[in-house]
Each structure stands twice: as C-alpha cells, then as structure tokens.
Motif scaffolding. Structure first.
Motif, mmCIF file in Angstrom:
data_model
loop_
_atom_site.group_PDB
_atom_site.id
_atom_site.type_symbol
_atom_site.label_atom_id
_atom_site.label_comp_id
_atom_site.label_asym_id
_atom_site.label_seq_id
_atom_site.Cartn_x
_atom_site.Cartn_y
_atom_site.Cartn_z
ATOM 1 N N GLU A 276 41.497 45.196 40.138
ATOM 2 C CA GLU A 276 40.822 45.057 41.269
ATOM 3 C C GLU A 276 39.459 43.850 41.183
ATOM 4 O O GLU A 276 39.394 43.067 42.005
ATOM 5 N N SER A 277 38.794 44.144 39.913
ATOM 6 C CA SER A 277 37.611 43.167 39.963
ATOM 7 C C SER A 277 37.976 41.662 39.783
ATOM 8 O O SER A 277 36.988 40.644 39.650
ATOM 9 N N ASP A 278 39.232 41.434 39.437
ATOM 10 C CA ASP A 278 39.679 40.210 38.828
ATOM 11 C C ASP A 278 39.340 38.983 40.059
ATOM 12 O O ASP A 278 38.769 37.726 39.627
ATOM 13 N N VAL A 279 39.651 39.571 41.305
ATOM 14 C CA VAL A 279 39.351 38.469 42.250
ATOM 15 C C VAL A 279 37.840 38.346 42.681
ATOM 16 O O VAL A 279 37.555 37.076 42.797
ATOM 17 N N LEU A 280 37.048 39.227 42.227
ATOM 18 C CA LEU A 280 35.609 38.872 42.328
ATOM 19 C C LEU A 280 35.188 37.740 41.370
ATOM 20 O O LEU A 280 34.308 36.724 41.601
ATOM 21 N N ILE A 281 35.811 37.992 40.164
ATOM 22 C CA ILE A 281 35.438 37.091 39.190
ATOM 23 C C ILE A 281 36.036 35.623 39.405
ATOM 24 O O ILE A 281 35.401 34.537 39.148
ATOM 25 N N ASP A 282 37.176 35.560 40.023
ATOM 26 C CA ASP A 282 37.618 34.352 40.333
ATOM 27 C C ASP A 282 36.917 33.632 41.335
ATOM 28 O O ASP A 282 36.546 32.513 41.467
#
Length: 408
Positions: A276-282
């Motif tokens: 889930e948190s990958d889009v925040l990193i992006d």
C-alpha cells in the motif's frame, strides 16, 4: 471498549491534565495504545483472514482520541501565544487606537477621519490587523505553509520565468554563439472581499476592561480562517481565491505548466491491495529534489486516520506523532498538515497533496481591515461588518503533486 481507552477519551475531551505538557503525555499514551491495537488487528488478519469487530471499533475510537487530543493541544498552544493588544489602557499619544475603541464601543466617529473608508466604516488599528493575520496563520492550515504577500492594489501580478536563456561552456578564444531569449509570463492574483459580522451587546461594549482590538481579532479570526482555507483548496477563482485543487490535473508523465501532476493508486477509491505504501513513495519522488526539502503533506483527518495504520517493509509505522506540543505529525519523515476541506478518499478523488507550498501557493493580502458598526439591524445587538481582501492561487505548478485514487 476498555477502561483505559475511555479514560483517554475523557482526558482528550476535558483538556487532559489542564496544561499542554499533560495533554501531550495523554496524546502519546493514546498513540502507543493505537499501535498495539493496530498490531493486533494485523495479526488477526494474518491468522484468521478477518478482523474482530471489537478490535476495529477500538481502533477507530483511538483514532478519534488522537484527533481530539491534537486539536486540544493546538488550541491551548495558540491561546498561550496570544498577546494583549491594549493591555488594559491606551497610550495618550495613540489617538487613532483610542478613537477606534470609542467608535466600536459607543459609535463616536469624530477622531477617525484618517481611517475612513469610502464604502463606509473604518480601518482597524495596525496592531489589530497584525493580530488578525497572526491568528489566521495559526489556524488556517494552507496560509501557514504558503507564501504570503501584502499588496496595496486589488490585483497582484507576478512575473514567472518559464524558460531561461540558453547557456553553455565555451573556450576562452572561441566565438560566442548568440543565446536564445528567456520566456517570461505573468500570473495575476486578484483579491476578493472576505467578510464576517460579529455581534456584541451594549453591556459588553460598555465594559471598560474590554480590549476591542483583541475582541474583533478573535471574533473574525475563525470565520475568516474557515472561509479562506476552503477557497485556497477548492475555490474556483470567482469572487474568491483559486484553490490548488481547481487547477487542471494530469498524470505526472504528462505534466505541463498550468496543471498539477498526479500519481494514481491503481485502484478506484482505494490503496492497492499489496504494498500500500509504495504509491506514497512514488508521490514523494514525483516531486523534484529542490522542492522535497521543504515539502508537506496536506490531507484531512479521515485520510490521516487511514494512513496511521500503514507500515513500511520493516514493520515501522509511516505516520509518527509530533515530537513536542504544538508540533506537526509526520508521514515518511515529512510534516503533515491537516486541512478539513481536502476531499475524503473516494473513487477519482485527490485527497492527498504533497509539495513545497511555500513555493507552490501564494496568498495575497490587501492591506487594511475595515469595520462598519451597525447598531440598528439586530437590536439589542450591535453588529460589526468586518472585511478584508484576500487572493490566492498556484504560483509554481511543479511544486505540488497529488495522489489520485483511481485506476490510472
């Protein structure tokens, strides 16, 4: 609900131990219990594939406690920082401030000709205008992180450079090629009238101890802050500032000037099922390095509540509380600003913004706050029609990025 959770709710509602340090201690204790409860929720999902309804209910209650305790801490810190404007007496040489107090309390106008407005009413003293601006910065979340400029005209025009002159290296004795001209554009930021109308009784105004400048600042402050924050986020620019969410939005790969780039979650109305948190990193790395240094997250409390549950690959919570009373929570190391006018998570919405708002958004304040006394329209109350002119809009379209809850 456990007795401990109930105690947290009571302390948050009543101001904890009655001071900022005590309320902050209550807040941190609630956050520790929140983490333990969320860990239990994740363990239940891994063990049984579902969450016990009591665990989910407790987690939501703790989320609400955290929101309430943080709001109480912020209010207490703002109250402690508030100075008195008149200090119970008026200096003899400050004739305008004395005349303004007489106008507010008794309607006397003879000493106020220098502050008169052609539309009626009078300008507040400089100290009161400064206090209104200070209080607005304290509770208006976008104003607190944006650039603010005072102007004396109704429209502020800011030149911007879209492309600089061509540059390059050249040998000492080589011919100098002619460089291309830089491309300059201009952005207009018109101001619009923002008003509030506090009311008071004659008995209240007759009280010699009333600090009228402070009273007006406090009365109009909340109304001004609520209205301007909504406009800074979603205003359409018609008789109000233009909000950053009103700017055209395009996928980050197609970004161009006069639009804001977004990163899609890949799921309509939700984070992706895995990582889930990958889009925040992006989203963080969609912003150029020069902007990331002073970047903030902007979202409402319901979105913040959802992000509190997320962890990174090492099991660390991405959301962390403020390190001290009056500070801001952080997400992935960047400060988080709570703005209730941001949309909720939903299909096609952009409830999370990330960027350097100091460079990205400009608030324009026209000098002067005007007050018109009206003792007739709402007897026995005296109304004070108070106006200020405010504008705003995006000044650097590359400094703010959005997270869009959509498939693409």
């Amino acid at each position: 609900m456990s007795e401990e959770t109930s105690n947290f709710e009571i302390k948050a509602a009543t101001g904890g131990e009655g001071d900022v340090a005590g309320m902050f201690s209550t807040f941190m204790s609630a956050f520790e219990q929140f983490k333990q409860t969320n860990d239990a929720r994740l363990a239940e999902i891994e063990r049984r594939g579902r969450v016990d309804v009591l665990t989910e209910d407790k987690l939501e209650r703790l989320n609400a406690v955290l929101d309430g305790a943080k709001s109480a801490i912020d209010r207490q810190a703002l109250d402690r920082a508030r100075p008195r404007l008149e200090g119970g007496r008026i200096e003899a040489n400050d004739e305008y401030k004395q005349g303004f107090a007489a106008y507010v309390k008794r309607g006397e106008e003879k000493a106020l000709s220098i502050g008169s407005n052609p539309d009626g009413g009078y300008l507040v003293p400089a100290e009161t205008e400064t206090e209104i601006s200070r209080l607005l910065t304290g509770i208006s979340p976008i104003r607190a992180i944006a650039s603010v400029r005072q102007v004396s005209s109704s429209v502020y025009r800011k030149p911007v450079t879209l492309a600089g002159p061509a540059v390059g290296w050249v040998a000492e004795t080589a011919a100098r090629p002619q460089t291309a001209s830089q491309t300059i554009d201009a952005l207009d930021f018109p101001t619009a009238e923002l008003y509030a109308m506090p009311a008071a009784t004659s008995a209240f105004l007759d009280d010699a101890a009333v600090d009228v400048g402070q009273w007006i600042a406090e009365e109009v402050n909340a109304a001004f802050a609520a209205q301007e924050t909504a406009a800074f986020i979603g205003g359409n620019g018609v008789n109000k500032p233009r909000g950053f969410l009103d700017v055209p939005q395009v996928a980050e790969a197609d970004w161009a000037w006069e639009s804001l780039g977004y990163v899609a979650t890949g799921e309509a109305g939700a984070f992706p099922d895995a990582h889930e948190s990958d889009v925040l990193i992006d989203l963080v790395y969609a912003l150029k390095a020069g902007y990331r240094q002073n970047a903030n997250w902007v979202m409402n409390r319901r979105t913040q509540g959802a992000l509190r549950k997320l962890k990174d690959a090492d099991g660390n919570y991405l959301w962390q509380p403020a390190a001290s009373p009056g500070g801001r929570a952080s997400l992935m190391g960047f400060e988080l600003v709570e703005a209730e006018d941001m949309p909720d998570i939903g299909a096609g919405t952009t409830p999370i913004a990330f960027g350097d708002f100091r460079r990205g958004y400009l608030v324009v304040d026209r000098q002067g706050v005007n007050v018109l006394r009206d003792p007739y329209s709402a007897k026995p109350y005296v109304l004070f029609y108070t106006t200020k002119r405010v504008g705003g809009g995006v000044q650097d379209f590359d400094a703010i990025k959005l997270l869009k809850f959509a498939a693409e």
